[in-house]
Design an enzyme around this catalytic site. Structure first.
Site, short mmCIF file in Angstrom:
data_model
loop_
_atom_site.label_atom_id
_atom_site.label_comp_id
_atom_site.label_asym_id
_atom_site.label_seq_id
_atom_site.Cartn_x
_atom_site.Cartn_y
_atom_site.Cartn_z
N ASP A 101 -4.20 27.35 -20.15
CA ASP A 101 -5.11 28.15 -19.66
C ASP A 101 -6.23 27.40 -18.95
O ASP A 101 -5.07 27.24 -17.79
CB ASP A 101 -6.23 26.14 -20.98
N1 URA Z 1 -0.50 23.67 -24.32
C1 URA Z 1 -2.07 23.72 -24.00
O1 URA Z 1 -2.67 23.22 -24.93
N2 URA Z 1 -2.84 24.30 -22.87
C2 URA Z 1 -1.76 24.83 -21.84
O2 URA Z 1 -2.41 25.68 -20.96
C3 URA Z 1 -0.57 25.68 -22.16
C4 URA Z 1 -0.25 24.66 -23.52
#
Ligand code: URA
Length: 234
Positions: free
Chosen positions: A102
């Site tokens: 993310d």
């Molecule tokens: N899980 C998440 O919630 N975000 C990420 O970036 C990776 C795994």
């Protein structure tokens, strides 16, 4: 492969532009001999304006993804590709992120132009651990590790329960979580499912490959030993 095509595929310019680099005598071997487009030379012996060429197809990069950049080719904000030399975004075959983090997650991100390798790493069947450290808004309750390990945790709008995951408690609001899947926002949703909220999330390892020696925004090319570490649990 003809040298013009090989160098154009690395993103140094169109075939026409690369042909011009040959005509200007900017492509040489390691002894400084000017090369011609039809010469047969090993990739590692070719210099462009005195510098070695980027790695050939099959390249794997490890990036310390900083916060605030997106794992996408097109997005309004800053992209992970903006952290690499501009020619890396126009290589053939294309360079892709191995899964995604993310925008507000930092840590270890792999990029490769090797589609088969990419699928070997992200496939849930490969059981490669993606290891995250999370800072949480609330104290852990104490039952999370058992629930995450149970293989029965069902996230909202999912049809299958999550595969077992390993939680290590690092402090009242700090945890390390190792998952072998890569569902959408999985780590944040797992903690939401136990009434908590992830305030900061950082990926520290993929398989046995750890994020070490790179500051946020820095990257390096991986060699065969590094790539083998991904498939060998650390
Ligand atoms: N899980 C998440 O919630 N975000 C990420 O970036 C990776 C795994």
């Amino acid at each position: 492969m003809k040298l013009v095509r090989l160098i154009a595929n690395l993103g140094y310019g169109s075939r026409k532009e690369v042909a011009q680099l040959f005509r200007a005598g900017l492509i040489t071997d390691r002894s400084g001999e000017v090369l011609y487009a039809d010469d047969q030379v090993a990739h590692g012996d070719i210099l462009l304006d005195g510098a070695p060429l980027d790695p050939p197809a099959g390249m794997v990069l490890m990036l310390h993804k900083p916060l605030g950049v997106t794992c996408s080719r097109k997005d309004a904000g800053r992209l992970v590709y903006d952290l690499l030399p501009p020619r890396y975004a126009v290589r053939t075959p294309a360079l892709s992120t191995v899964g995604r983090l993310d925008r507000d997650t930092s840590g270890l991100l792999l990029l490769t132009d090797d589609g088969a390798l990419l699928h070997r790493i992200i496939s849930p069947r490969a059981q490669i651990a993606k290891v995250y450290e999370a800072s949480l808004a609330q104290d852990l309750r104490g039952d999370e590790a058992a629930l995450f390990a149970s293989g029965s945790l069902m996230l909202d709008s999912e049809k299958e329960p999550l595969a077992p995951a390993q939680l290590d408690v690092l402090g009242p609001r700090q945890a390390r979580l190792s998952i072998a899947e890569g569902r959408y926002h999985q780590v944040r949703r797992m903690f939401a499912a136990v009434g908590n909220h992830v305030e900061a999330l950082h990926r520290v390892a993929i398989g046995g490959l750890r994020l070490e020696g790179l500051a946020p925004g820095q990257w390096c090319a991986l060699d065969a030993d590094d790539i083998a570490r991904v498939f060998n649990a650390g």
